[in-house]
Design a protein around this motif. Structure first.
Motif, mmCIF file in Angstrom:
data_model
loop_
_atom_site.group_PDB
_atom_site.id
_atom_site.type_symbol
_atom_site.label_atom_id
_atom_site.label_comp_id
_atom_site.label_asym_id
_atom_site.label_seq_id
_atom_site.Cartn_x
_atom_site.Cartn_y
_atom_site.Cartn_z
ATOM 1 N N PHE A 1 0.780 -1.130 0.112
ATOM 2 C CA PHE A 1 -0.064 0.178 0.050
ATOM 3 C C PHE A 1 0.779 1.399 0.138
ATOM 4 C CE2 PHE A 1 -2.547 -3.404 1.711
ATOM 5 C CZ PHE A 1 -3.725 -3.323 1.464
ATOM 6 N N GLY A 2 0.328 2.240 -0.386
ATOM 7 C CA GLY A 2 1.081 3.555 -0.554
ATOM 8 C C GLY A 2 0.771 4.637 0.669
ATOM 9 N N ILE A 3 -0.527 4.159 1.321
ATOM 10 C CA ILE A 3 -1.058 4.810 2.544
ATOM 11 C C ILE A 3 -1.612 4.026 3.388
ATOM 12 C CG2 ILE A 3 -2.525 6.901 3.247
ATOM 13 C CD1 ILE A 3 -3.109 7.324 0.045
ATOM 14 N N TRP A 4 -1.176 4.170 4.690
ATOM 15 C CA TRP A 4 -1.712 3.138 5.722
ATOM 16 C C TRP A 4 -2.076 4.087 6.770
ATOM 17 C CZ3 TRP A 4 -0.227 -2.118 7.068
ATOM 18 C CH2 TRP A 4 -0.400 -2.459 8.319
ATOM 19 N N HIS A 5 -3.493 4.060 7.079
ATOM 20 C CA HIS A 5 -4.014 4.698 8.229
ATOM 21 C C HIS A 5 -4.491 4.153 9.320
ATOM 22 C CE1 HIS A 5 -7.611 6.810 10.048
ATOM 23 N NE2 HIS A 5 -6.841 7.923 10.142
ATOM 24 N N ASP A 6 -4.354 4.644 10.609
ATOM 25 C CA ASP A 6 -4.887 3.731 11.732
ATOM 26 C C ASP A 6 -5.343 4.795 12.666
ATOM 27 O OD1 ASP A 6 -4.989 2.299 13.970
ATOM 28 O OD2 ASP A 6 -3.485 0.933 13.616
ATOM 29 N N ARG A 7 -6.392 4.878 12.930
ATOM 30 C CA ARG A 7 -6.979 5.762 14.163
ATOM 31 C C ARG A 7 -7.619 4.807 15.392
ATOM 32 N NH1 ARG A 7 -12.137 7.730 15.411
ATOM 33 N NH2 ARG A 7 -12.106 9.416 16.648
ATOM 34 N N ALA A 8 -7.582 3.685 15.174
ATOM 35 C CA ALA A 8 -8.302 2.758 15.891
ATOM 36 C C ALA A 8 -7.760 1.476 16.519
ATOM 37 C CB ALA A 8 -9.505 2.134 15.112
ATOM 38 N N ALA A 9 -6.574 0.966 16.191
ATOM 39 C CA ALA A 9 -6.238 -0.410 16.387
ATOM 40 C C ALA A 9 -4.557 -0.333 17.175
ATOM 41 C CB ALA A 9 -5.735 -1.311 15.210
ATOM 42 N N PHE A 10 -3.689 0.550 16.667
ATOM 43 C CA PHE A 10 -2.511 0.587 17.456
ATOM 44 C C PHE A 10 -2.593 0.819 18.757
ATOM 45 C CE2 PHE A 10 1.532 2.621 18.094
ATOM 46 C CZ PHE A 10 2.510 1.379 17.863
ATOM 47 N N HIS A 11 -3.376 1.727 19.204
ATOM 48 C CA HIS A 11 -3.282 1.996 20.664
ATOM 49 C C HIS A 11 -3.704 1.057 21.646
ATOM 50 C CE1 HIS A 11 -6.862 4.897 19.773
ATOM 51 N NE2 HIS A 11 -7.356 3.607 19.979
ATOM 52 N N PHE A 12 -4.368 0.175 21.129
ATOM 53 C CA PHE A 12 -4.786 -1.139 21.842
ATOM 54 C C PHE A 12 -3.507 -2.377 21.954
ATOM 55 C CE2 PHE A 12 -9.098 0.287 20.635
ATOM 56 C CZ PHE A 12 -9.680 0.392 21.813
ATOM 57 N N LEU A 13 -2.645 -2.045 21.207
ATOM 58 C CA LEU A 13 -1.368 -3.000 21.320
ATOM 59 C C LEU A 13 -0.694 -2.625 22.586
ATOM 60 C CD1 LEU A 13 -0.373 -3.253 17.637
ATOM 61 C CD2 LEU A 13 -2.193 -4.716 18.880
ATOM 62 N N THR A 14 -0.831 -3.078 23.660
ATOM 63 C CA THR A 14 -0.143 -2.553 25.146
ATOM 64 C C THR A 14 1.162 -3.451 25.157
ATOM 65 O OG1 THR A 14 -1.356 -4.322 26.210
ATOM 66 C CG2 THR A 14 -2.347 -1.978 25.941
ATOM 67 N N ALA A 15 1.194 -4.826 24.457
ATOM 68 C CA ALA A 15 2.257 -5.616 24.774
ATOM 69 C C ALA A 15 3.606 -5.239 23.748
ATOM 70 C CB ALA A 15 2.095 -7.183 24.793
ATOM 71 N N PRO A 16 4.729 -4.920 24.270
ATOM 72 C CA PRO A 16 5.827 -4.658 23.100
ATOM 73 C C PRO A 16 5.890 -5.542 22.090
ATOM 74 C CG PRO A 16 6.687 -4.318 25.208
ATOM 75 C CD PRO A 16 5.325 -4.806 25.435
ATOM 76 N N GLY A 17 5.853 -7.010 22.428
ATOM 77 C CA GLY A 17 5.632 -7.927 21.132
ATOM 78 C C GLY A 17 4.843 -7.703 20.263
ATOM 79 N N ASP A 18 3.546 -7.487 20.612
ATOM 80 C CA ASP A 18 2.613 -7.122 19.584
ATOM 81 C C ASP A 18 2.853 -5.634 18.803
ATOM 82 O OD1 ASP A 18 1.059 -9.200 20.451
ATOM 83 O OD2 ASP A 18 -0.554 -8.199 21.594
#
Length: 208
Positions: A111-128
């Motif tokens: 992809f040329g554009i990757w947008h995320d307003r919803a998922a990344f901040h739910f990844l609380t573990a460094p491995g995730d």
């Protein structure tokens, strides 16, 4: 563990099914500042775009209105994707809808554009977070644009009853490591349908 968590999928389907989609705390009638950031940093309307955790967001509607034509929306909740498909009607036939946990997703294109307003901040573990970065490395083209909207350091500590990891551009840069150049960072106050203010941080990176 975030990945392959069936109870998490059930949680989000229930969150969408128990109330109108315009009543959820993350609802935006106008998807700002996401839309402005996309247009400013990725003006090519033919560039492949993916919205991670896009669900029933109105961003896909606005991008279609503004001439973007290669759109993918990924979300763990099939219920949220169905809301968006029903809302768009025939226009939704031009969108690639993917029901998947982002960490379990195996993209078959870049992809040329990757947008995320919803998922990344739910990844609380460094491995995730590292797995997310590895997926990004595989799926975002060199020169591609990454737009991440997360709860800010002074934002909510939970969303929909789940813990979140709050970020600013510095903490995101630490997760991404070399190969991503920060091109814009801004603060945004999101007003929920209930009238509460949530502090967000938006960071835009260009992949080297």
């Amino acid at each position: 563990m975030y990945m392959n968590d069936t109870s998490l999928k059930d949680h989000w389907n229930h969150a969408w099914e128990k109330q109108d989609d315009t009543a959820v705390s993350w609802f935006q009638e106008t998807p700002e500042p996401s839309l402005s950031l996309v247009e400013r940093h990725a003006p090519d309307r033919t560039s492949a775009f993916v919205d991670i955790g896009g669900g029933a967001s109105r961003l896909v509607d606005s991008l279609l209105d503004h001439g973007y034509c290669d759109l993918t929306v990924l979300d763990l909740s099939g219920s949220s994707l169905e809301i968006a498909r029903q809302r768009l009607g025939k226009r939704g036939e031009h969108v690639d809808w993917i029901e998947s946990d982002v960490l379990a997703w195996e993209p078959d294109r870049r992809f040329g554009i990757w947008h995320d307003r919803a998922a990344f901040h739910f990844l609380t573990a460094p491995g995730d977070q590292e797995r997310y970065r590895d997926l990004l490395d595989r799926a975002l083209k060199p020169g591609g644009i990454l737009i991440l909207g997360t709860f800010a350091p002074d934002g909510p500590e939970k969303c929909s009853g789940l813990p979140v990891c709050r970020h600013d551009s510095a903490t995101i840069s630490h997760v991404l490591g070399d190969g991503y150049e920060l091109v814009e960072a801004l603060a945004h106050d999101h007003v929920t349908p209930a009238g509460r203010i949530q502090h967000f941080s938006y960071s835009v990176f260009r992949r080297s």
